[in-house]
Each structure stands twice: as structure tokens, then as C-alpha cells.
Write a protein that holds these residues in place. Structure first.
Motif, PDB file in Angstrom:
ATOM      1  N   LEU A 148       0.846  -1.127  -0.200  1.00  0.00           N
ATOM      2  CA  LEU A 148      -0.113   0.040   0.045  1.00  0.00           C
ATOM      3  C   LEU A 148       0.775   1.181  -0.099  1.00  0.00           C
ATOM      4  CD1 LEU A 148      -2.868   1.218   0.270  1.00  0.00           C
ATOM      5  CD2 LEU A 148      -2.489   1.196   2.754  1.00  0.00           C
ATOM      6  N   GLU A 173       2.708   1.748  -3.315  1.00  0.00           N
ATOM      7  CA  GLU A 173       1.272   2.321  -4.259  1.00  0.00           C
ATOM      8  C   GLU A 173       1.370   3.917  -3.958  1.00  0.00           C
ATOM      9  OE1 GLU A 173      -3.389   1.316  -4.312  1.00  0.00           O
ATOM     10  OE2 GLU A 173      -1.783  -0.551  -3.840  1.00  0.00           O
ATOM     11  N   TRP A 174       1.340   4.125  -2.864  1.00  0.00           N
ATOM     12  CA  TRP A 174       1.206   5.674  -2.279  1.00  0.00           C
ATOM     13  C   TRP A 174       2.548   6.520  -2.901  1.00  0.00           C
ATOM     14  CZ3 TRP A 174      -1.679   5.061   2.903  1.00  0.00           C
ATOM     15  CH2 TRP A 174      -3.076   4.849   2.770  1.00  0.00           C
ATOM     16  N   LEU A 206      -8.824   9.121  -0.821  1.00  0.00           N
ATOM     17  CA  LEU A 206      -7.684   8.598  -1.058  1.00  0.00           C
ATOM     18  C   LEU A 206      -8.071   6.972  -0.762  1.00  0.00           C
ATOM     19  CD1 LEU A 206      -4.818   9.195  -2.099  1.00  0.00           C
ATOM     20  CD2 LEU A 206      -4.112   9.245   0.366  1.00  0.00           C
ATOM     21  N   VAL A 207      -8.663   6.737   0.370  1.00  0.00           N
ATOM     22  CA  VAL A 207      -9.205   5.389   1.010  1.00  0.00           C
ATOM     23  C   VAL A 207     -10.335   4.781  -0.041  1.00  0.00           C
ATOM     24  CG1 VAL A 207     -10.363   4.495   2.722  1.00  0.00           C
ATOM     25  CG2 VAL A 207      -8.667   5.936   3.295  1.00  0.00           C
ATOM     26  N   ASN A 258      -9.144   2.996  -3.334  1.00  0.00           N
ATOM     27  CA  ASN A 258      -8.011   1.930  -3.168  1.00  0.00           C
ATOM     28  C   ASN A 258      -8.422   0.308  -3.206  1.00  0.00           C
ATOM     29  OD1 ASN A 258      -5.410   0.480  -1.904  1.00  0.00           O
ATOM     30  ND2 ASN A 258      -4.942   2.711  -2.129  1.00  0.00           N
ATOM     31  N   THR A 313      -6.159  -1.970  -2.724  1.00  0.00           N
ATOM     32  CA  THR A 313      -5.718  -3.126  -1.963  1.00  0.00           C
ATOM     33  C   THR A 313      -6.475  -2.981  -0.413  1.00  0.00           C
ATOM     34  OG1 THR A 313      -3.511  -1.987  -2.759  1.00  0.00           O
ATOM     35  CG2 THR A 313      -3.293  -3.175  -0.583  1.00  0.00           C
TER      36      THR A 313
END
Lengths: 290, 346
Positions: free
Chosen positions: B15, B18-19, B179-180, B183, B185
Motif C-alpha cells: 500500500l 502504491e502511495w 484516497l481510501v 483503493n 488494496t
């Protein structure tokens, strides 16, 4: 109590960054007294010169590049926008560097900062200006401002003193004000010299002798803390209320905009919320660290 | 905890990777036995096991100890000042503790006030603050007494909570929720996950045993404000080292200085401290030359002056000033020792 609203104040940040100084050029230097000089200066940017405005009693942060920044009040009047002036006593690193400069030198300026004198509240009032030493600098801006709009004000009195005749600043202004019959002026020194023929005595005593009426009047007091401390009781005796006495406070400053912290007296920041306060406001401060 | 997500611990590195494509990711890292926020190395997530809090508060990322405000060069025509190169990279700080996250909302109002501070605000606007719920607070922590707590979310964009094999993930701010939400993942958290998080948070809160009554601290400080003997006693052992302010998450005082040689140089700002007598020194006088006045100012700024201006107490109970003080000056003891209002009136 919440933070003072200052959103109405005019701001001229360079490139939108409040910490960036504007370049100004010194175009005249006057020796006022031992270690005291007045600097006349103009913005390099002509467009900024046109739109720049300030209030009497406001100050600027002056840069001598390589030496840092320090705050000085603007001692010229906004009614005479041809150039700006500041009067500086040599006491430390930055002021020493400033005193070494000559005409044509470029320095930095950001501002104007602070609240300035409450001109609207002073209109229609009799004004008593009380100043000591270099404390005349912020008052001088106000005095010229008032003289240039003389009809807006009542009777005017000035009591100004310095330690010695040599320590009197703006002697050219004092000479012209002394001849001006539109107001009453008393100049005094703590100790005369062989040439001095004027009054000898401390400012508070001379003020008591001049004894201006408190009726419809406001007294504006600037000078060393000791003078201010002894002047308020005299004004009180003359019948001035604490709202009728105005002064400016002085503190070490860096940012000039209420962030860096050091000029606080309790919950107020002298740079942001002052430097002009009436005596009631000073007495109402949480702290007596003024 | 509505819409909460979760990520398996073994997927956390994925994660963060990814960020890392969109943000410079910072995470707790350890060197010489000290934890700091540092550029994440792309794999290590062991901080989940050892990390309690960083030695520097999170403010250091937004108001660095020293920074160049602009460079100065002198030539025959005058001076040229130039801003540092503009950095547009977003920054995601992972693992910010609730106390530190809260400090940001306390600092924001100062730097947003009237004259905006472009340096601080630019960094803030480019940042994502990802909090990590405290499960193992220190003895010196007293966050629950100052409107914070091990699971408080103020100042965070996203909050993570360690619930065993998984981390519960909650979007807090709009930025964080966005952002959450998108996502892949992250999986949807179950009712069991949320209940586990709730239990862990309650347990963490119970671990905070250091408590002070801040309900009327403003009034009680005001009542003893002019009592010099009280402040003399309180400040007696202070050595004016300034560590409690320099490493305080809510202290923001700074100095501005020039450094220049051979016509080239810069104007810098650096953290300053009201614990130093030089801080207020003027040519002829110094309003806080006395140590007791400086200690009084420090404490009163946090619990009296700042609250008068911005309502909140300017302390998040992180406990650094207690942990790091060389002479064991303890802010909670001092606040406890304030006379109750009715006593001081006598």
C-alpha cells in the motif's frame, strides 16, 4: 476575547510572500543627534510607490542584507507621500550596519505593520503630544498628519524633551513648529549646556506646568518607559481618563506579523495588535511585562 | 467507523509503495535508538512493532528547525532575492500519533492568521497526514486531559489502527476519504474488525493514567499570574535549555537571521524559544530577563494566552516536555499545583 480582526489593514506583500522585502533606496541621511540618524527612502518599484499607503504610527521591518531585519516606525507622514522616513538610533548589529550606509544604498522594507494611531477617534479633539528623545519619531508622523489637516482638530499642545540639547531630534521641525502659531509647544531638556536658553526639566514636570485641559482632549505619549511611567500620573492629575491617554509600546520583534512570538504581552502581540494602545488597554493586559 | 476499510499487515508495504508513486512517503525510522520520520525505504514496516512516537514532533516537517526563506546575492545594481526552488511533490506522512496530528490544527490557525505564512502553509497543503492510533502510550502521555487521546483523529486525513493481523483504515478528512475510497488494496472492514478496534482503543485510553484537570486551568493561571513567589518556586530547577519548547509539537516561535559572505547568502528562519533570555532582549531592557517570567510565559501561552485567542489549549499531552527535560520539570505537576480558584481568592 478572541484575536483582533485586522483584515481591514492594507498589506503590500512582495510577490505574495509576506516575508519578502521590497527594495528601497536611501536618498537622504540626516544626522539628528549622537548615534541617531534619519533615513529618507523610496521604493525601487515606481508602481509600488504610487499605491503604497500607511497610517501614522505604523512601522516597517527594515533589512540590511547580510545583517538581518529590525522594526522601525515610519516617522514621515502619509500626507507627504513623496518619500518615506525612519529615524534610527545606533544600538546593535543591524542599526550599526544601517548607520554605515550612505545615500544610494539599497535596503529592504516590508510593511506597513501594526495598528497605527486611531486618527478617526482623534478628529475634532484637542491633542496633547508628549514625547521624549527618539520617541518623537512616531509622533512626528502624527503631528505632520494633523498639521496637514489642521481644520479637523482642536487645540494642539506639544511637550517634547530630551536628555540634553544635542539629543533633541528633528531640530528643523522643532524650529518650524515653534514659529507656528497654530499650536503651543514646550521643548525641554533634562540638563542644558552653555548655549541652551530654553526650559530645563523632565517632561512630566513640564507637562504639569503647561497643564493642558483634559476637556475634549486626547494625550498621545511616546518616549522611554521611565518617562511614560511618570507622565500618566500627571495626565491623571490633569483630569485625563485612561481612555484619553494613548501610547505606543516597544518590544523586540522579528516577523512583525504576530507569528514569531517574542513581542507578546500575555495574549496580545505588540506587532500585530499594537503598537498603539490607550492606557486603559495597557492596564487591562494580562501581564505587566510592558 | 462507518465505511472503514482494512489492510493485512503483510500488504501494508504494498500500500505504501502504491502511495509512493504519487507522494513522497515518510514513515517512522530508527537510528541511534531514536525514532524520526524519514523517507520510507520501500519495505520496512517493522515500526508497527517498536514505534511509540518520534523524538521530533510532526511540526518539524512543516516548520523545520532551520529553513532558507530566500537567497540573497549582491551585485552592482543592488540585491537579488530568490525563493527556494518550488517543490510540488505531495508528501504522505505515515504513522503520525494523534497528539502530533492534533498539533497541526493548532498551528494552522497561527500560520493562516491575517498574513499567511507561505512556507508552512505550502507544506501543509501538499501533505497527507496518516495517523496511527496509539496502542502503547508512554508513562508521560496525558493526551486525554487536553482534548486528545490515543484514538483521536483531529488533524489526520486517514487513521490506521493496529487490530492484530490487520490494520483498520478510516478516511477522516475529505482528502483522506477520497484516497481510501478508490483503493483496491483495501478491503471492507467487518463488524468484528471494528469491534476489535473499539476494544483496543478503549484499552489504550485506560493505559493513560496521567491526568490533569484542565477545566479551569485558564482561570487558575490568571489568578496566580502576578504571584512571583509561586513562579519562582515553579521555575527554580529549570535550566532554560529550551528543549521543552523546541521539541514541543505546538511551539512555533522562530527567529529570522541573515548569513552572507562575499555578496552571497540567505535569510533563514530557525526555531527559537521563549525559554531563552535573548528571545526578548532589547538594547536597553528585557521584559523577560528573569527565568520565572520565561517559565510563566511558556506555561501560560499554552494554557491561558493561546486559549484566549483560539479557544483550544495549545498542548496535546504528548509528554515530550516531561520525557526529555534534563531536570524532570513536569508540566502536569505544575498544573496540578495551581491553587484552586477559591483558594487563590483568599
Amino acid at each position: 476575547m478572541t484575536i483582533t480582526d485586522i483584515s481591514h489593514r492594507k498589506m503590500f506583500p512582495a510577490r505574495g510572500n509576506v516575508y519578502l522585502p521590497h527594495m528601497v533606496v536611501i536618498n537622504k541621511i540626516i544626522d539628528e543627534a549622537p548615534d541617531v540618524r534619519t533615513f529618507h527612502f523610496n521604493f525601487k518599484d515606481k508602481a509600488l510607490s504610487e499605491k503604497f499607503t500607511f497610517e501614522s504610527g505604523q512601522f516597517g521591518e527594515f533589512s540590511v542584507f547580510g545583517h538581518g531585519e529590525a522594526p522601525f516606525c515610519i516617522s514621515s507622514s502619509p500626507t507627504r507621500p513623496d518619500h518615506l522616513e525612519c529615524t534610527v538610533k545606533r544600538t546593535g548589529r543591524l542599526t550599526n550596519a544601517l548607520h554605515r550606509l550612505s545615500v544610494g544604498a539599497e535596503i529592504g522594507f516590508r510593511g506597513p505593520y501594526g495598528n497605527g494611531f486611531p486618527l478617526e477617534e482623534l478628529k475634532g479633539k484637542n491633542l496633547v503630544f508628549v514625547a521624549g528623545g527618539i520617541g518623537l519619531a512616531p509622533l512626528r508622523s502624527l503631528i505632520w498628519n494633523v498639521l496637514d489637516n489642521r481644520e479637523d482638530y482642536g487645540k494642539l499642545d506639544i511637550v517634547y524633551g530630551a536628555r540634553s540639547p544635542a539629543d533633541l531630534v528633528y531640530k528643523y521641525d522643532l524650529a518650524s513648529w515653534q514659529k507656528d502659531d497654530r499650536f503651543n509647544m514646550a521643548v525641554t531638556v533634562d540638563r542644558g549646556d552653555e548655549k541652551w536658553q530654553g526650559t530645563v526639566g523632565f517632561v512630566p514636570q513640564v507637562l504639569e506646568h503647561v497643564a493642558p485641559s483634559a476637556q475634549d482632549a486626547v494625550a498621545v505619549v511616546c518616549g522611554p518607559p521611565i518617562m511614560i511611567r511618570f507622565t500618566f500620573p500627571v495626565l491623571d492629575k490633569l483630569g485625563f481618563t485612561s481612555e484619553q491617554m494613548i501610547t505606543t509600546l516597544e518590544k523586540r520583534m522579528k516577523c512583525g506579523i504576530g507569528k514569531c512570538g517574542r513581542c507578546n504581552i500575555g495574549n496580545i502581540y505588540v506587532c500585530r495588535d499594537g503598537p498603539v494602545f490607550n492606557y486603559q488597554q495597557v492596564m487591562d493586559l494580562v501581564s505587566s511585562e510592558y | 467507523m462507518a465505511d472503514s476499510k482494512k489492510v493485512r499487515k503483510e500488504d501494508l508495504a504494498g500500500l505504501l509503495t502504491e502511495w509512493s508513486r504519487d507522494y513522497a512517503v515518510l514513515a517512522p525510522s530508527r537510528a541511534d535508538g531514536v525514532a524520526r520520520m524519514a523517507a520510507w525505504d520501500g519495505e520496512d514496516i517493522s515500526f508497527l512493532d517498536w514505534y511509540r512516537n518520534t523524538i521530533n514532533p510532526v511540526k518539524s516537517l512543516f516548520l523545520p528547525p532551520v529553513e532558507e526563506m530566500f537567497s540573497i546575492s549582491r551585485n552592482e545594481r543592488g540585491h537579488r532575492i530568490e525563493l527556494p526552488p518550488k517543490d510540488d511533490t505531495g508528501c504522505l506522512v505515515f504513522g503520525v500519533r494523534p497528539c502530533d496530528a492534533r498539533s497541526l490544527i493548532l498551528l494552522d490557525v497561527v500560520f493562516e492568521d491575517a498574513y499567511e505564512d507561505p512556507y508552512y502553509l505550502d507544506r501543509r497543503r501538499r501533505s497527507i497526514v496518516v495517523g496511527l492510533c496509539c496502542t502503547n502510550p508512554c508513562d508521560s502521555c496525558f493526551c486525554t486531559s487536553v482534548d486528545s487521546g490515543p484514538a483521536a483523529t483531529a488533524g489526520m486525513d486517514i487513521m490506521f489502527t493496529d487490530i492484530g493481523d490487520n490494520l483498520l483504515v478510516e478516511g477522516i478528512s475529505r482528502k483522506g476519504k477520497e484516497l481510501v475510497a478508490g483503493n483496491a488494496t483495501l478491503a471492507k472492514a467487518t463488524r468484528t474488525d471494528e469491534n476489535r478496534a473499539r476494544k483496543i482503543r478503549l484499552a489504550a485510553e485506560k493505559k493513560i493514567t496521567r491526568k490533569i484537570d484542565t477545566g479551569d486551568s485558564k482561570e487558575r493561571l490568571l489568578a496566580v499570574f502576578e504571584d512571583e513567589s509561586f513562579w519562582q518556586q515553579v521555575s527554580a530547577k529549570c535550566v532554560s535549555c529550551g528543549v521543552c519548547t523546541l521539541l514541543c509539537p505546538t511551539c512555533y516561535c522562530f527567529d529570522i537571521n541573515d548569513a552572507m559572505t562575499g555578496g552571497e547568502g540567505s535569510r533563514c528562519r530557525s526555531l527559537d524559544s521563549c525559554a531563552f533570555s535573548s528571545y526578548t532582549k532589547m538594547p536597553m531592557e528585557n521584559p523577560r530577563a528573569d527565568k520565572w517570567r520565561r517559565v510563566r510565559n511558556k506555561l501560560c501561552h499554552k494554557y491561558e494566552f493561546y486559549p484566549m485567542l483560539f479557544d483550544n489549549i495549545a498542548c496535546t499531552g504528548c509528554g515530550r516536555c516531561i520525557r526529555l527535560c534534563p531536570v524532570n520539570w513536569d508540566i502536569t505537576q505544575v498544573l496540578d499545583s495551581l491553587p484552586a480558584k477559591h483558594e487563590s481568592k483568599i
